[in-house]
Design a protein around this motif. Sequence first.
Motif, PDB file in Angstrom:
ATOM      1  N   GLY A   1      -4.044  21.877  -4.794  1.00 25.14           N
ATOM      2  CA  GLY A   1      -2.628  21.829  -5.166  1.00 25.14           C
ATOM      3  C   GLY A   1      -2.346  20.696  -6.142  1.00 25.14           C
ATOM      4  N   GLU A   2      -1.315  20.906  -6.961  1.00 26.96           N
ATOM      5  CA  GLU A   2      -0.990  19.968  -8.034  1.00 26.96           C
ATOM      6  C   GLU A   2      -0.614  18.578  -7.511  1.00 26.96           C
ATOM      7  OE1 GLU A   2      -1.194  20.105 -11.396  1.00 26.96           O
ATOM      8  OE2 GLU A   2      -2.251  22.011 -11.108  1.00 26.96           O
ATOM      9  N   ASP A   3      -0.232  18.480  -6.229  1.00 32.87           N
ATOM     10  CA  ASP A   3       0.191  17.186  -5.688  1.00 32.87           C
ATOM     11  C   ASP A   3      -0.983  16.291  -5.311  1.00 32.87           C
ATOM     12  OD1 ASP A   3       2.780  17.702  -5.965  1.00 32.87           O
ATOM     13  OD2 ASP A   3       3.100  18.402  -3.896  1.00 32.87           O
ATOM     14  N   THR A   4      -2.180  16.774  -5.548  1.00 36.52           N
ATOM     15  CA  THR A   4      -3.353  15.980  -5.182  1.00 36.52           C
ATOM     16  C   THR A   4      -3.621  14.959  -6.290  1.00 36.52           C
ATOM     17  OG1 THR A   4      -4.174  18.049  -4.285  1.00 36.52           O
ATOM     18  CG2 THR A   4      -5.705  16.181  -4.316  1.00 36.52           C
ATOM     19  N   HIS A   5      -3.722  13.710  -5.900  1.00 36.29           N
ATOM     20  CA  HIS A   5      -3.935  12.655  -6.905  1.00 36.29           C
ATOM     21  C   HIS A   5      -5.041  11.703  -6.478  1.00 36.29           C
ATOM     22  CE1 HIS A   5      -0.339  13.719  -9.147  1.00 36.29           C
ATOM     23  NE2 HIS A   5       0.269  13.871  -7.978  1.00 36.29           N
ATOM     24  N   GLN A   6      -5.589  11.069  -7.475  1.00 33.58           N
ATOM     25  CA  GLN A   6      -6.614  10.065  -7.212  1.00 33.58           C
ATOM     26  C   GLN A   6      -6.014   8.864  -6.490  1.00 33.58           C
ATOM     27  OE1 GLN A   6      -8.811   8.865 -10.657  1.00 33.58           O
ATOM     28  NE2 GLN A   6      -9.714   7.091  -9.645  1.00 33.58           N
ATOM     29  N   ARG A   7      -6.740   8.358  -5.499  1.00 35.27           N
ATOM     30  CA  ARG A   7      -6.285   7.155  -4.808  1.00 35.27           C
ATOM     31  C   ARG A   7      -7.293   6.015  -4.967  1.00 35.27           C
ATOM     32  NH1 ARG A   7      -2.193   8.264  -5.277  1.00 35.27           N
ATOM     33  NH2 ARG A   7      -0.728   9.306  -3.934  1.00 35.27           N
ATOM     34  N   GLY A   8      -8.405   6.332  -5.578  1.00 36.19           N
ATOM     35  CA  GLY A   8      -9.379   5.277  -5.777  1.00 36.19           C
ATOM     36  C   GLY A   8     -10.699   5.881  -6.193  1.00 36.19           C
ATOM     37  N   SER A   9     -11.542   5.055  -6.772  1.00 35.78           N
ATOM     38  CA  SER A   9     -12.881   5.556  -7.049  1.00 35.78           C
ATOM     39  C   SER A   9     -13.828   4.381  -7.174  1.00 35.78           C
ATOM     40  CB  SER A   9     -12.896   6.389  -8.322  1.00 35.78           C
ATOM     41  OG  SER A   9     -13.068   5.563  -9.446  1.00 35.78           O
ATOM     42  N   ASN A  10     -15.071   4.669  -6.968  1.00 37.09           N
ATOM     43  CA  ASN A  10     -16.073   3.624  -7.047  1.00 37.09           C
ATOM     44  C   ASN A  10     -17.360   4.304  -7.473  1.00 37.09           C
ATOM     45  OD1 ASN A  10     -18.488   2.377  -5.426  1.00 37.09           O
ATOM     46  ND2 ASN A  10     -17.031   0.730  -5.795  1.00 37.09           N
ATOM     47  N   ILE A  11     -18.010   3.669  -8.437  1.00 38.69           N
ATOM     48  CA  ILE A  11     -19.197   4.312  -8.995  1.00 38.69           C
ATOM     49  C   ILE A  11     -20.382   3.364  -8.965  1.00 38.69           C
ATOM     50  CG2 ILE A  11     -20.191   5.119 -11.188  1.00 38.69           C
ATOM     51  CD1 ILE A  11     -17.355   6.227 -11.809  1.00 38.69           C
TER      52      ILE A  11
ATOM     53  N   MET B   1      -3.073   6.478 -12.093  1.00 42.17           N
ATOM     54  CA  MET B   1      -2.855   5.984 -10.737  1.00 42.17           C
ATOM     55  C   MET B   1      -1.705   5.001 -10.624  1.00 42.17           C
ATOM     56  SD  MET B   1      -6.046   5.409  -8.298  1.00 42.17           S
ATOM     57  CE  MET B   1      -6.923   4.282  -9.310  1.00 42.17           C
ATOM     58  N   PHE B   2      -1.683   4.014 -11.507  1.00 41.59           N
ATOM     59  CA  PHE B   2      -0.649   2.985 -11.396  1.00 41.59           C
ATOM     60  C   PHE B   2      -0.017   2.782 -12.757  1.00 41.59           C
ATOM     61  CE2 PHE B   2      -3.474   1.869  -7.892  1.00 41.59           C
ATOM     62  CZ  PHE B   2      -2.553   1.798  -6.862  1.00 41.59           C
ATOM     63  N   ILE B   3       0.923   3.632 -13.075  1.00 44.41           N
ATOM     64  CA  ILE B   3       1.479   3.632 -14.423  1.00 44.41           C
ATOM     65  C   ILE B   3       2.003   2.263 -14.840  1.00 44.41           C
ATOM     66  CG2 ILE B   3       3.793   4.442 -13.680  1.00 44.41           C
ATOM     67  CD1 ILE B   3       1.998   5.462 -16.905  1.00 44.41           C
ATOM     68  N   GLU B   4       2.629   1.569 -13.870  1.00 47.37           N
ATOM     69  CA  GLU B   4       3.258   0.287 -14.229  1.00 47.37           C
ATOM     70  C   GLU B   4       2.241  -0.800 -14.565  1.00 47.37           C
ATOM     71  OE1 GLU B   4       2.907   0.549  -9.786  1.00 47.37           O
ATOM     72  OE2 GLU B   4       3.329   1.865 -11.437  1.00 47.37           O
ATOM     73  N   LYS B   5       0.984  -0.537 -14.261  1.00 48.51           N
ATOM     74  CA  LYS B   5      -0.029  -1.548 -14.508  1.00 48.51           C
ATOM     75  C   LYS B   5      -0.617  -1.461 -15.911  1.00 48.51           C
ATOM     76  CE  LYS B   5       0.561  -2.662 -10.401  1.00 48.51           C
ATOM     77  NZ  LYS B   5       0.159  -1.873  -9.287  1.00 48.51           N
ATOM     78  N   TYR B   6      -0.215  -0.436 -16.654  1.00 48.40           N
ATOM     79  CA  TYR B   6      -0.840  -0.248 -17.964  1.00 48.40           C
ATOM     80  C   TYR B   6      -0.032  -0.905 -19.082  1.00 48.40           C
ATOM     81  CZ  TYR B   6      -4.353   2.930 -16.176  1.00 48.40           C
ATOM     82  OH  TYR B   6      -5.430   3.456 -15.507  1.00 48.40           O
ATOM     83  N   PRO B   7      -0.705  -1.277 -20.175  1.00 47.34           N
ATOM     84  CA  PRO B   7       0.018  -1.844 -21.309  1.00 47.34           C
ATOM     85  C   PRO B   7       0.864  -0.774 -22.006  1.00 47.34           C
ATOM     86  CG  PRO B   7      -2.294  -1.522 -21.856  1.00 47.34           C
ATOM     87  CD  PRO B   7      -2.154  -1.210 -20.401  1.00 47.34           C
TER      88      PRO B   7
ATOM     89  N   PRO C   1       0.817  -1.221   0.000  1.00 53.00           N
ATOM     90  CA  PRO C   1       0.000   0.000   0.000  1.00 53.00           C
ATOM     91  C   PRO C   1       0.853   1.275   0.000  1.00 53.00           C
ATOM     92  CG  PRO C   1      -0.600  -1.480   1.814  1.00 53.00           C
ATOM     93  CD  PRO C   1       0.668  -1.988   1.239  1.00 53.00           C
ATOM     94  N   LEU C   2       2.171   1.121   0.181  1.00 50.94           N
ATOM     95  CA  LEU C   2       3.022   2.307   0.294  1.00 50.94           C
ATOM     96  C   LEU C   2       3.799   2.629  -0.977  1.00 50.94           C
ATOM     97  CD1 LEU C   2       4.338   1.669   3.904  1.00 50.94           C
ATOM     98  CD2 LEU C   2       2.790   3.476   3.185  1.00 50.94           C
ATOM     99  N   VAL C   3       3.553   1.860  -2.023  1.00 46.12           N
ATOM    100  CA  VAL C   3       4.350   2.032  -3.250  1.00 46.12           C
ATOM    101  C   VAL C   3       4.462   3.489  -3.713  1.00 46.12           C
ATOM    102  CG1 VAL C   3       4.420   1.516  -5.728  1.00 46.12           C
ATOM    103  CG2 VAL C   3       4.226  -0.323  -4.088  1.00 46.12           C
ATOM    104  N   PRO C   4       3.349   4.243  -3.775  1.00 50.00           N
ATOM    105  CA  PRO C   4       3.500   5.625  -4.262  1.00 50.00           C
ATOM    106  C   PRO C   4       4.517   6.423  -3.445  1.00 50.00           C
ATOM    107  CG  PRO C   4       1.182   5.066  -3.965  1.00 50.00           C
ATOM    108  CD  PRO C   4       1.969   3.929  -3.418  1.00 50.00           C
ATOM    109  N   TYR C   5       4.584   6.147  -2.141  1.00 49.43           N
ATOM    110  CA  TYR C   5       5.488   6.911  -1.282  1.00 49.43           C
ATOM    111  C   TYR C   5       6.928   6.432  -1.430  1.00 49.43           C
ATOM    112  CZ  TYR C   5       0.853   7.813   0.358  1.00 49.43           C
ATOM    113  OH  TYR C   5      -0.462   8.129   0.383  1.00 49.43           O
ATOM    114  N   LEU C   6       7.056   5.137  -1.720  1.00 46.54           N
ATOM    115  CA  LEU C   6       8.404   4.626  -1.948  1.00 46.54           C
ATOM    116  C   LEU C   6       8.948   5.204  -3.256  1.00 46.54           C
ATOM    117  CD1 LEU C   6       7.718   0.954  -0.857  1.00 46.54           C
ATOM    118  CD2 LEU C   6       9.229   2.546   0.312  1.00 46.54           C
ATOM    119  N   LEU C   7       8.018   5.550  -4.149  1.00 48.14           N
ATOM    120  CA  LEU C   7       8.436   6.130  -5.427  1.00 48.14           C
ATOM    121  C   LEU C   7       8.654   7.639  -5.330  1.00 48.14           C
ATOM    122  CD1 LEU C   7       6.151   4.167  -7.886  1.00 48.14           C
ATOM    123  CD2 LEU C   7       8.632   4.018  -7.697  1.00 48.14           C
ATOM    124  N   GLY C   8       8.459   8.190  -4.156  1.00 48.04           N
ATOM    125  CA  GLY C   8       8.837   9.590  -3.999  1.00 48.04           C
ATOM    126  C   GLY C   8       7.731  10.535  -3.591  1.00 48.04           C
TER     127      GLY C   8
END
Length: 585
Positions: A463-473, A528-534, A44-51
């Motif tokens: 602020g620009e550092d705000t990012h999506q962490r999940g969504s559900n519709i 959200m998870f760049i490495e997960k995309y083709p 769950p901490l990957v984004p923070y490990l990435l900086g």
Amino acid sequence: MKAIEIRNKYLNYFKKQGHEIIPSAPLIPENDPSVLFNTAGMQPLVPYLLGEKHPLGTRLVDYQKCVRTNDIEEVGDNRHLTYFEMLGNWSLGDYFKEESIQMSFEFLTKELGIPAEKISVTVFAGDKDCPRDERAAECWKKAGIKENQIYYYGKEDNWWIAGEEGPCGPDTEMFYDTGKPACCPECQPSCDCGKYVEIWNNVFMEYFKDKEGKYTKLEQQNVDTGLGLERMTMLLQGKETPFDTELFKPIMDKLVELEKVDIIESRRIIAEHLRSSMMIISDGGRPSNVDRGYILRRIIRRMVRHMNKLQINLDEISTLIKINVENLKEMYPELEKNYETIKSTIIEEKDKFVKTLTHGEKEFQKEMNKTKDQGKNKIDGQIVFKLYDTYGFPPEVTKELAEEHEMTVDIKKFEELFKEHQERSRQGSEQKFKGGLAEQNDTTIAYHTATHLLNAALKKILGEDTHQRGSNITVDRMRFDFNCDHKLTDEEKQDIENLVNDWIQQGIDVTVEEMKKEEAVKSGAECMFIEKYPDVVTVYSIGDISKELCGGPHVKNTRELGKFKIKKEEASSAGIRRIKAVLEN
Ligand code: SER
């Protein structure tokens, strides 16, 4: 020392060393479709490990609920578990090798009272990519480990990376010497005779491995550690297996009382799978035929089968669940909270399985006899698949049944068929995941586009550092999680709402294009998870307001959205806020 005391000691010790305690993330990763369950504290901490900046700082500690499913079939031996708890401490660009090693050593020797002579450590031996980790060895010596207790191994043992590319680095592992006699003169920590047991792994994330396999130094050097609680509990209590500790003892004792046949492996399987399935259900898992749901189904069905093997009345499942809740509620209060759901889910799945079991076993007998008549002793993969598909038999059940009749099964063929089947269902569920859409109709599609607008508005207002962490519709509302270190003020909420509604009223076109993933990232597309995309991705843009990697679908023009209204703003987890919003006509 009981497991909960070890956990508390750990959290408190690292708190004293300036770490913030963060809560365990749920077993089921909220925003990550690529993994079935959280398998390590770092996940769950990957984004923070990435900086990315963690709202609670650069030193964190937690316990993380984990499920690892690659070894399901090994459960029943004296050590494998599907569910386990990992204690971990992290440095996000803060301390590195020396302090990390010094703290680990102090915790093991002073807090847990393990004599230094019983600890051996392994460090990275070095290879063409990265040098030998002399620094780690030096730090160990300084901390109090003798030279002859330090072993050097290659990447197979002392290197850690999540997957193929990403942040990685050498690790140093700590081993506990059980005092058992050495199996041979060469016996050392890498030997799995049982003399040495791995207890803790500190990863020094100082490299980034790219797709071509090239290593570069990371800007932020992290430490990621993991200590398996069940194993540590077992060792400190001088027990041979985790099943002999207080975590499993009440269930194991009850099983002995209930069983008519005495098979220790089956007892362990029941005890382990029961705890695991209760934890998964408590965190929102439900049995199904795909992905996580299938794992849960397999675990419950395997447990039921082994209860049958021990000739335990299946109605006793309620008793066992109750015992586990009582026993584990201090560690996991959520089990008590979700008791009813846990119970009904397991019992319902058991009932379903019982129904298919009788038919399936008959069918198995028939197919087995046919196979034998043909002079073969390997059951065809097609049959294994049919038993799975039509009778709900997990393949390992068929395999176990076959083994009981001294036969084997063609698992390879089964896996091929299963893969095809899974691919078909995956296409369905991936479709579902895209943007968290449960079903796609005009309403959910509109909500999907609204999440992109909200994402963009949050950046403008917070602020620009705000990012999506999940969504559900759902058809009734959208839910959107994002990083933010404070509760939104009324003014902020109003500004966000106004901005989204402005954009809606401007009637901006939504456009889509395909591009290479790297180009998309370079162009600043949100994801959200760049490495997960083709490699080739679709990017949706809303004028010049928003640009996101996304599978769609979306409305053609923002005018189609109606009026956007924030209904609720609340905490989701540490540093993550959640907005629930609706689109009104
Ligand atoms: N990520 C490492 C592991 O899983 C250390 O926590 O072992």
